[in-house]
Design an enzyme around this catalytic site. Structure first.
Site, short mmCIF file in Angstrom:
data_model
loop_
_atom_site.label_atom_id
_atom_site.label_comp_id
_atom_site.label_asym_id
_atom_site.label_seq_id
_atom_site.Cartn_x
_atom_site.Cartn_y
_atom_site.Cartn_z
N GLY A 16 0.82 -1.22 0.00
CA GLY A 16 0.00 0.00 0.00
C GLY A 16 0.85 1.25 0.00
CE1 TYR A 19 -7.96 0.64 10.15
CE2 TYR A 19 -8.10 1.53 12.37
CZ TYR A 19 -7.44 1.42 11.16
OH TYR A 19 -6.24 2.08 10.97
CB VAL A 20 -11.24 -1.72 16.97
CG1 VAL A 20 -10.65 -2.04 18.34
CG2 VAL A 20 -11.54 -0.23 16.85
CE LYS A 69 -4.88 -1.20 10.94
NZ LYS A 69 -3.71 -1.39 10.08
P1 NAP Z 1 -4.66 5.50 3.11
O1 NAP Z 1 -4.09 6.80 2.69
O2 NAP Z 1 -6.12 5.24 2.95
O3 NAP Z 1 -3.83 4.35 2.38
C1 NAP Z 1 -4.20 3.02 2.47
C2 NAP Z 1 -3.23 2.22 1.62
O4 NAP Z 1 -3.56 0.83 1.70
C3 NAP Z 1 -3.29 2.63 0.15
O5 NAP Z 1 -1.98 2.77 -0.36
C4 NAP Z 1 -4.00 1.46 -0.50
O6 NAP Z 1 -3.56 1.21 -1.81
C5 NAP Z 1 -3.57 0.31 0.39
N1 NAP Z 1 -4.47 -0.83 0.26
C6 NAP Z 1 -5.77 -0.92 0.62
N2 NAP Z 1 -6.26 -2.14 0.32
C7 NAP Z 1 -5.23 -2.83 -0.25
C8 NAP Z 1 -5.10 -4.15 -0.76
N3 NAP Z 1 -6.12 -5.01 -0.75
N4 NAP Z 1 -3.90 -4.54 -1.26
C9 NAP Z 1 -2.85 -3.66 -1.29
N5 NAP Z 1 -2.92 -2.40 -0.82
C10 NAP Z 1 -4.10 -2.00 -0.31
O7 NAP Z 1 -4.39 5.26 4.65
P2 NAP Z 1 -3.08 5.41 5.55
O8 NAP Z 1 -3.45 6.27 6.66
O9 NAP Z 1 -1.89 5.73 4.74
O10 NAP Z 1 -2.99 3.92 6.10
C11 NAP Z 1 -1.80 3.15 6.07
C12 NAP Z 1 -1.83 2.19 7.25
O11 NAP Z 1 -1.79 2.95 8.47
C13 NAP Z 1 -3.09 1.34 7.33
O12 NAP Z 1 -2.78 0.04 7.76
C14 NAP Z 1 -3.91 2.07 8.39
O13 NAP Z 1 -4.83 1.21 9.01
C15 NAP Z 1 -2.81 2.51 9.33
N6 NAP Z 1 -3.20 3.59 10.23
C16 NAP Z 1 -3.57 4.82 9.77
C17 NAP Z 1 -3.93 5.80 10.67
C18 NAP Z 1 -4.34 7.19 10.24
O14 NAP Z 1 -4.81 7.97 11.09
N7 NAP Z 1 -4.18 7.57 8.98
C19 NAP Z 1 -3.91 5.53 12.05
C20 NAP Z 1 -3.53 4.27 12.49
C21 NAP Z 1 -3.17 3.31 11.57
P3 NAP Z 1 -4.52 1.39 -3.11
O15 NAP Z 1 -4.97 2.82 -3.11
O16 NAP Z 1 -3.64 1.02 -4.23
O17 NAP Z 1 -5.67 0.42 -2.90
#
Ligand code: NAP
Length: 253
Positions: free
Chosen positions: A16, A161-162, A165
């Protein structure tokens, strides 16, 4: 000439990596000398542009489409990495989805999709690289969890989601025990980070979150990338099975 880059010539798969936190991690790793595999499932344009940015800066990047919840896609992702670079030193299980829904409003489909990408995807990718890293006698796996998987106060919304994680933390600990001493497996628990994932939060909700955060702001993707770099580098060789919270103090334990 001796390089002082932290990941010189290491090969890193970041799932991702086209957008958000994954993109920042891939950029940071490349700037420290890693050859980066940029995985995406939908964001092809963003992933190609990131690869171009990395190449323009003198780095090395490979873009691979794969849905991390699909075993055959994951096999192909790792095979293409091996075909191109011949090794895998670092895996960052970053790909994730958040489908907004409280418990009583959530559906089985939401549950399946969330668990499949966030938890099963991390399991499948880890399994696929583990034997390679064991043969290489070293490896680093970094799982992106969330404070909501750790801390009761932040666990109200988005039940699947919770659960996913919290599962990632269990997966991290089990892999650390199973794959030690050769592979270090750690997790990062981000607080609220400024990416597309939290774009549905209302300004009111954001204000409450900032108010609850000792640092008084939400985080930047680069701040998660800095923690990931530490866990990917030799500097963290004596750390495994741990969860590093990067949340500006929100939900501290
Ligand atoms: P984001 O901007 O929505 O990015 C999500 C990423 O996951 C995208 O690059 C997407 O790629 C990829 N993805 C989704 N489904 C996929 C699949 N089936 N196979 C491969 N790639 C996939 O969110 P983010 O905040 O950067 O999230 C990154 C990680 O951080 C996640 O695990 C999220 O749960 C975690 N996180 C985020 C936050 C926050 O506040 N932002 C907080 C805690 C944890 P495509 O667009 O190519 O599908």
């Amino acid at each position: 000439m001796v390089s002082n880059m932290k990941l010189q010539d290491k090969v890193a798969i970041v799932t991702g990596a086209g957008r958000g936190i994954g993109r920042a991690i891939a950029k940071n790793f490349a700037s420290e000398g890693a050859k980066v595999v940029i995985n995406y499932s939908k964001s092809e344009k963003e992933s190609q542009s990131l690869a171009q940015e990395i190449k323009n800066d003198g780095g090395t990047a490979l873009v691979v489409k794969a849905d991390v919840s699909k075993p055959n896609d994951v096999k192909e992702l790792v095979k293409k990495t091996m075909d191109e670079f011949g090794r895998v030193d670092i895996l960052v299980n970053n790909a994730g989805v958040l489908i907004p829904a409280r418990f009583l409003d959530s559906t089985e489909e939401m549950w399946d999709m969330t668990i499949d990408v966030n938890l099963k995807g991390s399991y499948l990718c880890s399994k696929e690289v583990a034997t390679i890293m064991l043969d290489q006698k070293k490896g680093k796996i970094i799982n992106i969890s969330s404070v909501c998987g750790l801390v009761q106060k932040t666990a109200l919304g988005n039940t699947p989601y919770v659960a996913s994680k919290a599962g990632v933390i269990g997966l991290t600990r089990s892999l650390a025990v199973n794959l030690g001493p050769t592979i270090n497996v750690n997790a990062i628990a981000p607080g609220v980070i400024d990416t597309d994932m939290v774009s549905f939060f209302t300004p009111e909700r954001m204000n409450v979150i900032v108010d609850e955060t000792p640092v008084k702001r939400i985080g930047k993707p680069e701040e998660i990338a800095a923690a990931a770099l530490f866990l990917a580098s030799d500097e963290s060789d004596y750390i495994t099975g741990e969860v590093i919270t990067v949340s500006g103090g929100r939900g501290m334990r």
